[in-house]
Design an enzyme around this catalytic site. Structure first.
Site, PDB file in Angstrom:
ATOM      1  CB  ALA A  20      32.958  66.355  80.578  1.00  0.00           C
ATOM      2  CG  ASP A  21      33.709  61.565  75.683  1.00  0.00           C
ATOM      3  OD1 ASP A  21      33.324  62.369  74.810  1.00  0.00           O
ATOM      4  OD2 ASP A  21      34.029  60.384  75.427  1.00  0.00           O
ATOM      5  CB  VAL A  22      31.611  67.136  74.671  1.00  0.00           C
ATOM      6  CG1 VAL A  22      32.328  68.137  75.555  1.00  0.00           C
ATOM      7  CG2 VAL A  22      32.395  66.846  73.389  1.00  0.00           C
ATOM      8  N   GLY A  80      41.511  72.756  76.864  1.00  0.00           N
ATOM      9  CA  GLY A  80      42.877  72.419  77.256  1.00  0.00           C
ATOM     10  C   GLY A  80      43.920  72.623  76.178  1.00  0.00           C
ATOM     11  CG  LEU A  88      30.657  74.610  79.822  1.00  0.00           C
ATOM     12  CD1 LEU A  88      29.301  74.016  80.214  1.00  0.00           C
ATOM     13  CD2 LEU A  88      31.043  74.101  78.470  1.00  0.00           C
ATOM     14  CB  VAL A  89      35.627  77.166  77.063  1.00  0.00           C
ATOM     15  CG1 VAL A  89      36.345  76.977  75.722  1.00  0.00           C
ATOM     16  CG2 VAL A  89      35.215  78.628  77.248  1.00  0.00           C
ATOM     17  CE1 TYR A 138      37.231  68.939  62.283  1.00  0.00           C
ATOM     18  CE2 TYR A 138      37.248  70.086  60.168  1.00  0.00           C
ATOM     19  CZ  TYR A 138      37.431  70.100  61.544  1.00  0.00           C
ATOM     20  OH  TYR A 138      37.798  71.259  62.177  1.00  0.00           O
ATOM     21  CB  SER A 170      31.189  66.518  62.291  1.00  0.00           C
ATOM     22  OG  SER A 170      32.427  67.197  62.128  1.00  0.00           O
ATOM     23  CB  ILE A 174      40.796  77.190  68.892  1.00  0.00           C
ATOM     24  CG1 ILE A 174      41.548  77.287  67.546  1.00  0.00           C
ATOM     25  CG2 ILE A 174      39.620  78.149  68.929  1.00  0.00           C
ATOM     26  CD1 ILE A 174      40.730  76.827  66.340  1.00  0.00           C
TER      27      ILE A 174
HETATM   28  P1  NAD Z   1      43.125  70.815  69.424  1.00  0.00           P
HETATM   29  O1  NAD Z   1      43.298  69.398  69.011  1.00  0.00           O
HETATM   30  O2  NAD Z   1      44.325  71.649  69.696  1.00  0.00           O
HETATM   31  O3  NAD Z   1      42.176  70.903  70.730  1.00  0.00           O
HETATM   32  C1  NAD Z   1      40.997  70.150  70.834  1.00  0.00           C
HETATM   33  C2  NAD Z   1      40.728  69.902  72.308  1.00  0.00           C
HETATM   34  O4  NAD Z   1      39.494  69.179  72.404  1.00  0.00           O
HETATM   35  C3  NAD Z   1      41.807  69.035  72.991  1.00  0.00           C
HETATM   36  O5  NAD Z   1      42.221  69.629  74.191  1.00  0.00           O
HETATM   37  C4  NAD Z   1      41.090  67.724  73.249  1.00  0.00           C
HETATM   38  O6  NAD Z   1      41.553  67.033  74.416  1.00  0.00           O
HETATM   39  C5  NAD Z   1      39.646  68.172  73.382  1.00  0.00           C
HETATM   40  N1  NAD Z   1      38.707  67.087  73.132  1.00  0.00           N
HETATM   41  C6  NAD Z   1      38.767  66.165  72.136  1.00  0.00           C
HETATM   42  N2  NAD Z   1      37.752  65.310  72.245  1.00  0.00           N
HETATM   43  C7  NAD Z   1      37.026  65.678  73.325  1.00  0.00           C
HETATM   44  C8  NAD Z   1      35.863  65.173  73.956  1.00  0.00           C
HETATM   45  N3  NAD Z   1      35.248  64.070  73.477  1.00  0.00           N
HETATM   46  N4  NAD Z   1      35.380  65.805  75.044  1.00  0.00           N
HETATM   47  C9  NAD Z   1      36.011  66.891  75.557  1.00  0.00           C
HETATM   48  N5  NAD Z   1      37.131  67.419  75.001  1.00  0.00           N
HETATM   49  C10 NAD Z   1      37.628  66.813  73.898  1.00  0.00           C
HETATM   50  O7  NAD Z   1      42.219  71.460  68.283  1.00  0.00           O
HETATM   51  P2  NAD Z   1      41.997  72.983  67.817  1.00  0.00           P
HETATM   52  O8  NAD Z   1      42.715  73.149  66.533  1.00  0.00           O
HETATM   53  O9  NAD Z   1      42.228  73.912  68.922  1.00  0.00           O
HETATM   54  O10 NAD Z   1      40.447  72.923  67.442  1.00  0.00           O
HETATM   55  C11 NAD Z   1      39.424  73.418  68.275  1.00  0.00           C
HETATM   56  C12 NAD Z   1      38.125  73.439  67.484  1.00  0.00           C
HETATM   57  O11 NAD Z   1      38.277  74.270  66.335  1.00  0.00           O
HETATM   58  C13 NAD Z   1      37.688  72.071  66.958  1.00  0.00           C
HETATM   59  O12 NAD Z   1      36.278  71.965  67.017  1.00  0.00           O
HETATM   60  C14 NAD Z   1      38.136  72.115  65.525  1.00  0.00           C
HETATM   61  O13 NAD Z   1      37.386  71.249  64.703  1.00  0.00           O
HETATM   62  C15 NAD Z   1      37.873  73.566  65.184  1.00  0.00           C
HETATM   63  N6  NAD Z   1      38.640  74.034  64.032  1.00  0.00           N
HETATM   64  C16 NAD Z   1      39.995  74.043  64.048  1.00  0.00           C
HETATM   65  C17 NAD Z   1      40.675  74.498  62.930  1.00  0.00           C
HETATM   66  C18 NAD Z   1      42.182  74.544  62.886  1.00  0.00           C
HETATM   67  O14 NAD Z   1      42.710  74.856  61.810  1.00  0.00           O
HETATM   68  N7  NAD Z   1      42.894  74.284  63.954  1.00  0.00           N
HETATM   69  C19 NAD Z   1      39.972  74.913  61.806  1.00  0.00           C
HETATM   70  C20 NAD Z   1      38.589  74.871  61.820  1.00  0.00           C
HETATM   71  C21 NAD Z   1      37.919  74.448  62.955  1.00  0.00           C
END
Ligand code: NAD
Length: 255
Positions: A67-69, A18, A13-14, A163, A166, A21
């Protein structure tokens, strides 16, 4: 080089699958033979990820779910859908969904503090608990939970009090879950990305990103695949004696 096949017959499960990362993690886990439940608030983007997944291993199947996690009722419904679709609990869960709502501490609203904590910390709590409960209830031990932290949770970052709090919380949650769940052979680890090129970092002004890149010893932003590769390792049996760990994937950055 072709990816190894370490996750045959494994359901993963991821969350946040969408985009960015999360999408790369879904792709990598599927290349390793896993069946993937791609979960995102945005169902259309989860479906786009679904289209890109590997299906080369017999028995491999994937599904896109919304889903909204941060909502317990959504997480409950999600687990029911996964159980009825796959008839088994996920053995791998990647708590990757995350948001930013940046502002300087002196101006940061209570609403923006709470919404970031709800998605980034309460979300991983709800999913970790639900997945662990479903594994224990199945009577068959074993699993790997991977939580997405951030290097910012260790060192703080201007404009990101919510952030950073969290993401520090995610490490505490994960280390505690690791201690409690080891007896069920469920490992729990945190990945701490540095700065990775995704839609999340696209929002950061170019001037700020240039400054950040200049501080990265390896001289570049990370790519989503850099994180996905580490998640595949943590999901697999190659990391069988690793639990409660926080793994920095930052190109050497320590702000
Ligand atoms: P992103 O914004 O590209 O993707 C985040 C995804 O989470 C989106 O598809 C969004 O629709 C989904 N999402 C948001 N709220 C949600 C909810 N309530 N329920 C379900 N889905 C939800 O972000 P990313 O850069 O790919 O980041 C992914 C993870 O990596 C995050 O936890 C982020 O904090 C962490 N992170 C990212 C970076 C970076 O530099 N990009 C660095 C450190 C950590």
């Amino acid at each position: 080089m072709a990816a190894p096949i370490r996750l045959r017959s494994t359901l993963a499960l991821v969350t946040g699958g969408g985009s960015g990362i999360g999408r790369a993690i879904c792709q990598r886990l599927s290349q390793e033979g896993a069946s993937v439940a791609v979960v995102d608030l945005n169902l259309d983007s989860a479906k786009e990820t679904l289209q890109s997944l590997s299906r080369g291993i017999p028995g491999q199947d994937h599904v896109a779910l919304t889903a909204d996690v941060s909502r317990a009722d959504h997480v409950r419904a999600l687990m029911e859908q996964i159980q009825s679709y796959f008839s088994s609990p996920p053995r791998v869960a990647v708590n990757n969904a995350g948001i930013t709502k940046d502002d300087f501490l002196l101006r940061l609203s209570e609403k923006n503090f709470e919404s970031v904590l709800n998605v980034n910390l309460k979300g991983p709590f709800l999913i970790t608990q639900a997945v662990a409960q479903s594994i224990v209830a199945s009577g068959k031990n074993g699993g790997s939970i991977i939580n997405m932290g951030s290097i910012v949770g260790k060192v703080g970052n201007l404009g990101q009090a919510n952030y950073a709090a969290s993401k520090s919380g995610v490490e505490g949650l994960t280390k505690t879950a690791a201690k409690e769940l080891a007896k069920f052979d469920i490992r729990c680890n945190t990945v701490l990305p540095g700065f990775i090129a995704t839609p999340m970092t696209d929002k950061v002004p170019q001037k700020v990103m240039d400054k950040i890149v200049s501080l990265v010893p390896m001289g570049r932003l990370g790519q989503p695949e850099d994180i996905a590769d580490v998640c595949a390792f943590l999901a697999s049996d190659d990391s069988r004696y690793i639990t409660g760990a926080s793994i920095e994937v930052t190109g050497g950055l320590y702000l």
